[in-house]
Write a protein that holds these residues in place. Structure first.
Motif, PDB file in Angstrom:
ATOM      1  N   ASN A 101     -21.176  -8.937 -14.783  1.00 26.05           N
ATOM      2  CA  ASN A 101     -22.175  -7.874 -14.676  1.00 26.05           C
ATOM      3  C   ASN A 101     -21.822  -6.711 -15.596  1.00 26.05           C
ATOM      4  O   ASN A 101     -22.686  -6.209 -16.323  1.00 26.05           O
ATOM      5  CB  ASN A 101     -22.286  -7.402 -13.223  1.00 26.05           C
ATOM      6  CG  ASN A 101     -22.976  -8.432 -12.342  1.00 26.05           C
ATOM      7  OD1 ASN A 101     -23.916  -9.101 -12.763  1.00 26.05           O
ATOM      8  ND2 ASN A 101     -22.508  -8.579 -11.118  1.00 26.05           N
ATOM      9  N   LEU A 106     -24.735  -4.415 -16.674  1.00 27.97           N
ATOM     10  CA  LEU A 106     -25.306  -4.359 -15.325  1.00 27.97           C
ATOM     11  C   LEU A 106     -24.245  -3.825 -14.357  1.00 27.97           C
ATOM     12  O   LEU A 106     -23.965  -4.410 -13.317  1.00 27.97           O
ATOM     13  CB  LEU A 106     -25.775  -5.751 -14.887  1.00 27.97           C
ATOM     14  CG  LEU A 106     -26.915  -6.372 -15.700  1.00 27.97           C
ATOM     15  CD1 LEU A 106     -27.081  -7.851 -15.366  1.00 27.97           C
ATOM     16  CD2 LEU A 106     -28.218  -5.624 -15.437  1.00 27.97           C
ATOM     17  N   TYR A 109     -24.401  -3.784 -10.555  1.00 23.09           N
ATOM     18  CA  TYR A 109     -24.175  -4.975  -9.737  1.00 23.09           C
ATOM     19  C   TYR A 109     -22.706  -5.423  -9.744  1.00 23.09           C
ATOM     20  O   TYR A 109     -22.380  -6.492  -9.210  1.00 23.09           O
ATOM     21  CB  TYR A 109     -25.095  -6.115 -10.188  1.00 23.09           C
ATOM     22  CG  TYR A 109     -26.567  -5.751 -10.112  1.00 23.09           C
ATOM     23  CD1 TYR A 109     -27.124  -5.309  -8.919  1.00 23.09           C
ATOM     24  CD2 TYR A 109     -27.384  -5.828 -11.238  1.00 23.09           C
ATOM     25  CE1 TYR A 109     -28.460  -4.949  -8.849  1.00 23.09           C
ATOM     26  CE2 TYR A 109     -28.728  -5.477 -11.173  1.00 23.09           C
ATOM     27  CZ  TYR A 109     -29.261  -5.039  -9.977  1.00 23.09           C
ATOM     28  OH  TYR A 109     -30.577  -4.695  -9.905  1.00 23.09           O
ATOM     29  N   HIS A 171     -37.023  -5.033 -16.657  1.00 24.36           N
ATOM     30  CA  HIS A 171     -36.566  -6.409 -16.393  1.00 24.36           C
ATOM     31  C   HIS A 171     -37.749  -7.368 -16.315  1.00 24.36           C
ATOM     32  O   HIS A 171     -37.655  -8.507 -16.770  1.00 24.36           O
ATOM     33  CB  HIS A 171     -35.768  -6.454 -15.095  1.00 24.36           C
ATOM     34  CG  HIS A 171     -35.221  -7.810 -14.776  1.00 24.36           C
ATOM     35  ND1 HIS A 171     -34.236  -8.411 -15.525  1.00 24.36           N
ATOM     36  CD2 HIS A 171     -35.543  -8.710 -13.814  1.00 24.36           C
ATOM     37  CE1 HIS A 171     -33.961  -9.610 -15.028  1.00 24.36           C
ATOM     38  NE2 HIS A 171     -34.745  -9.810 -13.993  1.00 24.36           N
ATOM     39  N   TRP A 172     -38.861  -6.910 -15.734  1.00 23.46           N
ATOM     40  CA  TRP A 172     -40.026  -7.778 -15.616  1.00 23.46           C
ATOM     41  C   TRP A 172     -41.032  -7.523 -16.749  1.00 23.46           C
ATOM     42  O   TRP A 172     -42.208  -7.833 -16.618  1.00 23.46           O
ATOM     43  CB  TRP A 172     -40.639  -7.661 -14.226  1.00 23.46           C
ATOM     44  CG  TRP A 172     -39.895  -8.497 -13.216  1.00 23.46           C
ATOM     45  CD1 TRP A 172     -40.050  -9.841 -13.011  1.00 23.46           C
ATOM     46  CD2 TRP A 172     -38.855  -8.092 -12.305  1.00 23.46           C
ATOM     47  NE1 TRP A 172     -39.168 -10.271 -12.027  1.00 23.46           N
ATOM     48  CE2 TRP A 172     -38.427  -9.233 -11.576  1.00 23.46           C
ATOM     49  CE3 TRP A 172     -38.230  -6.879 -12.029  1.00 23.46           C
ATOM     50  CZ2 TRP A 172     -37.427  -9.185 -10.601  1.00 23.46           C
ATOM     51  CZ3 TRP A 172     -37.240  -6.832 -11.068  1.00 23.46           C
ATOM     52  CH2 TRP A 172     -36.846  -7.972 -10.366  1.00 23.46           C
ATOM     53  N   VAL A 268     -38.569  -4.734  -4.289  1.00 22.04           N
ATOM     54  CA  VAL A 268     -38.237  -3.719  -3.298  1.00 22.04           C
ATOM     55  C   VAL A 268     -37.128  -2.843  -3.873  1.00 22.04           C
ATOM     56  O   VAL A 268     -36.058  -3.351  -4.217  1.00 22.04           O
ATOM     57  CB  VAL A 268     -37.749  -4.400  -2.002  1.00 22.04           C
ATOM     58  CG1 VAL A 268     -37.276  -3.366  -0.992  1.00 22.04           C
ATOM     59  CG2 VAL A 268     -38.839  -5.283  -1.413  1.00 22.04           C
ATOM     60  N   VAL A 269     -37.369  -1.544  -3.989  1.00 25.83           N
ATOM     61  CA  VAL A 269     -36.333  -0.649  -4.497  1.00 25.83           C
ATOM     62  C   VAL A 269     -36.019   0.486  -3.537  1.00 25.83           C
ATOM     63  O   VAL A 269     -35.010   1.172  -3.695  1.00 25.83           O
ATOM     64  CB  VAL A 269     -36.712  -0.033  -5.870  1.00 25.83           C
ATOM     65  CG1 VAL A 269     -36.855  -1.118  -6.923  1.00 25.83           C
ATOM     66  CG2 VAL A 269     -37.982   0.798  -5.783  1.00 25.83           C
ATOM     67  N   LEU A 272     -33.248   0.468   2.031  1.00 28.32           N
ATOM     68  CA  LEU A 272     -31.876  -0.026   2.040  1.00 28.32           C
ATOM     69  C   LEU A 272     -31.287  -0.066   3.447  1.00 28.32           C
ATOM     70  O   LEU A 272     -30.083  -0.057   3.624  1.00 28.32           O
ATOM     71  CB  LEU A 272     -31.012   0.873   1.162  1.00 28.32           C
ATOM     72  CG  LEU A 272     -31.232   0.682  -0.330  1.00 28.32           C
ATOM     73  CD1 LEU A 272     -30.729   1.863  -1.110  1.00 28.32           C
ATOM     74  CD2 LEU A 272     -30.530  -0.583  -0.801  1.00 28.32           C
ATOM     75  N   VAL A 291     -40.523 -12.248  -4.310  1.00 29.69           N
ATOM     76  CA  VAL A 291     -40.090 -10.966  -3.758  1.00 29.69           C
ATOM     77  C   VAL A 291     -38.659 -10.757  -4.242  1.00 29.69           C
ATOM     78  O   VAL A 291     -37.826 -11.657  -4.090  1.00 29.69           O
ATOM     79  CB  VAL A 291     -40.135 -10.962  -2.222  1.00 29.69           C
ATOM     80  CG1 VAL A 291     -39.481  -9.701  -1.663  1.00 29.69           C
ATOM     81  CG2 VAL A 291     -41.572 -11.073  -1.742  1.00 29.69           C
ATOM     82  N   ALA A 292     -38.414  -9.612  -4.838  1.00 25.80           N
ATOM     83  CA  ALA A 292     -37.099  -9.371  -5.412  1.00 25.80           C
ATOM     84  C   ALA A 292     -36.577  -8.014  -4.966  1.00 25.80           C
ATOM     85  O   ALA A 292     -37.327  -7.183  -4.455  1.00 25.80           O
ATOM     86  CB  ALA A 292     -37.168  -9.429  -6.937  1.00 25.80           C
ATOM     87  N   GLY A 293     -35.309  -7.819  -5.141  1.00 25.15           N
ATOM     88  CA  GLY A 293     -34.707  -6.512  -4.969  1.00 25.15           C
ATOM     89  C   GLY A 293     -34.176  -6.011  -6.297  1.00 25.15           C
ATOM     90  O   GLY A 293     -33.922  -6.802  -7.212  1.00 25.15           O
ATOM     91  N   SER A 294     -34.022  -4.712  -6.411  1.00 27.38           N
ATOM     92  CA  SER A 294     -33.457  -4.150  -7.638  1.00 27.38           C
ATOM     93  C   SER A 294     -32.760  -2.848  -7.289  1.00 27.38           C
ATOM     94  O   SER A 294     -33.244  -2.084  -6.451  1.00 27.38           O
ATOM     95  CB  SER A 294     -34.560  -3.921  -8.670  1.00 27.38           C
ATOM     96  OG  SER A 294     -34.039  -3.393  -9.870  1.00 27.38           O
ATOM     97  N   LEU A 295     -31.624  -2.606  -7.910  1.00 27.94           N
ATOM     98  CA  LEU A 295     -30.788  -1.445  -7.592  1.00 27.94           C
ATOM     99  C   LEU A 295     -30.579  -0.598  -8.842  1.00 27.94           C
ATOM    100  O   LEU A 295     -30.071  -1.099  -9.853  1.00 27.94           O
ATOM    101  CB  LEU A 295     -29.432  -1.927  -7.066  1.00 27.94           C
ATOM    102  CG  LEU A 295     -28.412  -0.857  -6.678  1.00 27.94           C
ATOM    103  CD1 LEU A 295     -28.833  -0.185  -5.379  1.00 27.94           C
ATOM    104  CD2 LEU A 295     -27.035  -1.481  -6.513  1.00 27.94           C
TER     105      LEU A 295
END
Lengths: 349, 349
Positions: A101, A106, A109, A171-172, A268-269, A272, A291-295
Motif C-alpha cells: 500500500n 495508498l 491503507y 479511483h472510479w 460509503v465514506v 465508520l 458497494v464499496a468503502g473508501s478511506l
C-alpha cells in the motif's frame, strides 16, 4: 530527546469539555518540518474521538487533522519545504513505507499508518496529538504544499472532507461523461458536489430535506432528489455511475442501489460506526453493481487534490470560530447546524 | 403462426414431479435456428423455478438453459449457422437490442431480456420453454458456436455455470498476477477454479469440508482454506484480489471480506434468494474493498468463453443422466450430492 511545550485544546475524559492544556512536541528530526498552525478544520471524527464513541481513545486527546500552517523550522535533511512556506497536514503523519500500500501511494491503507491524533509517535514514545494546537512537527513526506491563491481557512477541510470524497471520484474515474450522486450535504457532501462538478460530471444530491435544494445548486449540483419521495426515487432508477454516500450514521443503502446504472458503484465514506446496513444483493447481481468503502486518500493524491483546488479555485465553505467555541461547535455539529465546516482560527489559542 | 409439437419434460405445479409433456415450438422465422437438443445441463435455478421458490413461475414450466444441440433447420436470413452445426443456447434467447446494455454486449442486464424458460415468446404469445426438450427454436443472435474438440455433455454447463464465473473473472481483469478465491465447490465453484487457473491466476478454494481439498487441487486450485477454521482465515487476511462467492444460500460475507487485499472485490454470483447478509462496512472502508453482484454474461462474452474452453480444452465435470432421472437428480442436488453438474442426455426423452 528534547521536546517543545505548545499550547493545545483537548480533553482528558469522554464526558469532559475540551479545554486548554499544554502538550509536548518532539524536537525537529533531520526530515521533520515544524509548523505554526494557522487554521484547523473540525471533523466529525474529532468529536467521536474526543468522546470515545469508537472505544479506542487514549486520554488526554487533542483532536484535529485538517491543519494549515506556516513552516517555522526544518530539519537539515528536509528538501521540499523552507521556513515561511504555507503547508498542510491531513489525517496521516507517518506509515510503514515498505508495504505494498505504501509503495502504491495508498498510505491510508497501510496497516501501520500513524494518525495525526490518536496514533503513536515513535520518537516521543507517546500518542500523537492533533491540530487543535499552536504547532506540530511532521516528517516532510507527510506535509503538503498549499496553493498560494487559496483562502487558508477554506482549504483546511480539504485535508479530510475533501480528500475523502476526491479519492473515490478519482479511483472510479469520474469525468465529464459521468453521472455522480452524493448522499448527504454536510462537510463531506458539499466538497463531493464541488469536486465532482469541477471534474465535469453531472451531479445530483440525494437529500431528505427540500430546503437544501438551492444550497446544493449553488455548490454545483445539477439536480436534487428528495430521498424520502418514492416517485422521485423511482424516476432515478438506473442513472448513476457512482454514488458517494457521506451520511455519518446507520442507514439503508438499498434504495440508492436501485438508482445505480449497470456497473455502478455506491461508495460509503461517511459511516465508520459499529452497526451496519442489511444489503439486498439481488439488485446488485441484476446490474453488476457494487458497494464499496473508501478511506481518505494517500499523500500524493492529497497533493493532487490541493493542486486541483488551486487550479479551479475551490475551497470549502467554512464558518471560522475561536478555539474557545469548540464545545458549542460540537453541539451544533450534532444538530447538522453548520454550513458546511467549522474551522478554528488558531490565533485564538 | 404454424407451430411444431416437441416432446419435453416439465411440471404443472410446484409440488408435482417433472414428467413428460408436449410443448409447441414456433415455426422458424427468417433469423431463427432450429436445434435438436443433444444435452442439457441441470442448474439450481431449474429446481427453484420448477418449485416456484422465487414466486414468479408460470405453469407449466419446462426448465433447462444449458443447451447443446445440432442445427436442423435455419431461416432464410440466417447467416451464421448451417444445418448440422453443433451449437449452444444459454440463459437468454432474446433482449431489446436497443438499450445501452444491449449495445454494450451486456444483454444479461437488459431490462427486457427473454429467459430461455420462464420468459415470453412474442411470436408464440406464450411463455418460453427450456432445454428439457427435443428441440428449440432461437434467433441466431442468441445461438453460440461450440468448439469441435470438446465433449458435448461437458460443455453444456459452460452455458450457465461457466459464464456466471467467467464474466466476473474477465470484468475484474483476472490474469497471471491475480490471487483469486472461490467460495463453494459446486457447479459454479468448480468451473470458477478451472477458469481462473486457466487464466493463470493463483487460485484458492474456501470450503467448509476438508474432504474437498484433493478434489479442488485436482481441478486446478493451488490451496484450500477451511472457512470454519479461524486460524486459517486469519492467516489469509488481505490476500485476494477477487473472491467469487458461489454459495447458493444465505450466508455471512464478512469473514471473506477480511481476506480481500486493498482494492479487492467479493462478487456474489450464487445467491438469488429473498434474504440477504448483513454487511459490516468498516473493513471495506479500511481497504477500499467492494462487494458486487454479477449475473451470467452477455452473448459475445459467452462465445469468448466457449472459444477459450476450446483452446484450453476445458469442460465441466459432469454426471450424465437420463431425463427420467431428473426428479431424483433434483433431490441429490439439494444434498450437494453431485460432482459437479448433472447433464441430461436428451436422447433418453
Amino acid at each position: 530527546m528534547t521536546t517543545t511545550d505548545v499550547k493545545a485544546y483537548g480533553t482528558g475524559a469522554p464526558d469532559a469539555d475540551l479545554s486548554q492544556m499544554t502538550i509536548k512536541r518532539r524536537d525537529v528530526n533531520p526530515k521533520d518540518v515544524e509548523i505554526a498552525i494557522l487554521y484547523c478544520g473540525v471533523c466529525h471524527s474529532d468529536l467521536h474521538f474526543a468522546r470515545n464513541d469508537w472505544g479506542m481513545t487514549q486520554y488526554p486527546v487533542v483532536p484535529g487533522h485538517e491543519i494549515v500552517g506556516k513552516v517555522t523550522r526544518v530539519g537539515n535533511e528536509v528538501s521540499k519545504y523552507n521556513i515561511g512556506d504555507i503547508v498542510a497536514v491531513g489525517c496521516l503523519v507517518d506509515s510503514c513505507r515498505s508495504c505494498n500500500n505504501c509503495k502504491n501511494d495508498l498510505e491510508q491503507y497501510c496497516p501501520e499508518w500513524v494518525g495525526t491524533y490518536g496514533g503513536y509517535d515513535k520518537f516521543l514514545n507517546a500518542p500523537t496529538h492533533g491540530g487543535y494546537s499552536q504547532g506540530i512537527v511532521v516528517d516532510e513526506d507527510f506535509v503538503l504544499r498549499v496553493p498560494e491563491n487559496l483562502d487558508l481557512a477554506g482549504i483546511a477541510p480539504v485535508l479530510c472532507a475533501g480528500i475523502t470524497t476526491w479519492s473515490p471520484l478519482r479511483h472510479w474515474n469520474v469525468n465529464e461523461h459521468s453521472k455522480v450522486a452524493v448522499v448527504g450535504l454536510g462537510g463531506l457532501g458539499h466538497m463531493a458536489i464541488k469536486l465532482a462538478h469541477a471534474l465535469g460530471a453531472q451531479v445530483t444530491l440525494f437529500s431528505r430535506s427540500p430546503n437544501k435544494t438551492q444550497n446544493a445548486i449553488d455548490l454545483g449540483a445539477d439536480n436534487v432528489i428528495i430521498s424520502t419521495n418514492e416517485t422521485e426515487m423511482e424516476q432515478a432508477a438506473g442513472q448513476f455511475d457512482l454514488i458517494i454516500d457521506t451520511v455519518p450514521y446507520v442507514h439503508d443503502l438499498n434504495p440508492y442501489i436501485g438508482t445505480l446504472n449497470t456497473n455502478g458503484t455506491l461508495v460509503v465514506v461517511g459511516y465508520l460506526g459499529p452497526l451496519d446496513p442489511m444489503l439486498v444483493t439481488v439488485p446488485m447481481i441484476m446490474g453488476r453493481k457494487s458497494v464499496a468503502g473508501s478511506l481518505i486518500g494517500g499523500i500524493a493524491e492529497t497533493q493532487e487534490l490541493l493542486d486541483f483546488c488551486g487550479k479551479h479555485n475551490i475551497t470549502s465553505e467554512v464558518e471560522v470560530i475561536n478555539i474557545q467555541d469548540i464545545n458549542s461547535a460540537y453541539e451544533r455539529m450534532l444538530k447538522s447546524d453548520v454550513h458546511y465546516r467549522f474551522v478554528i482560527d488558531m490565533n485564538s489559542l
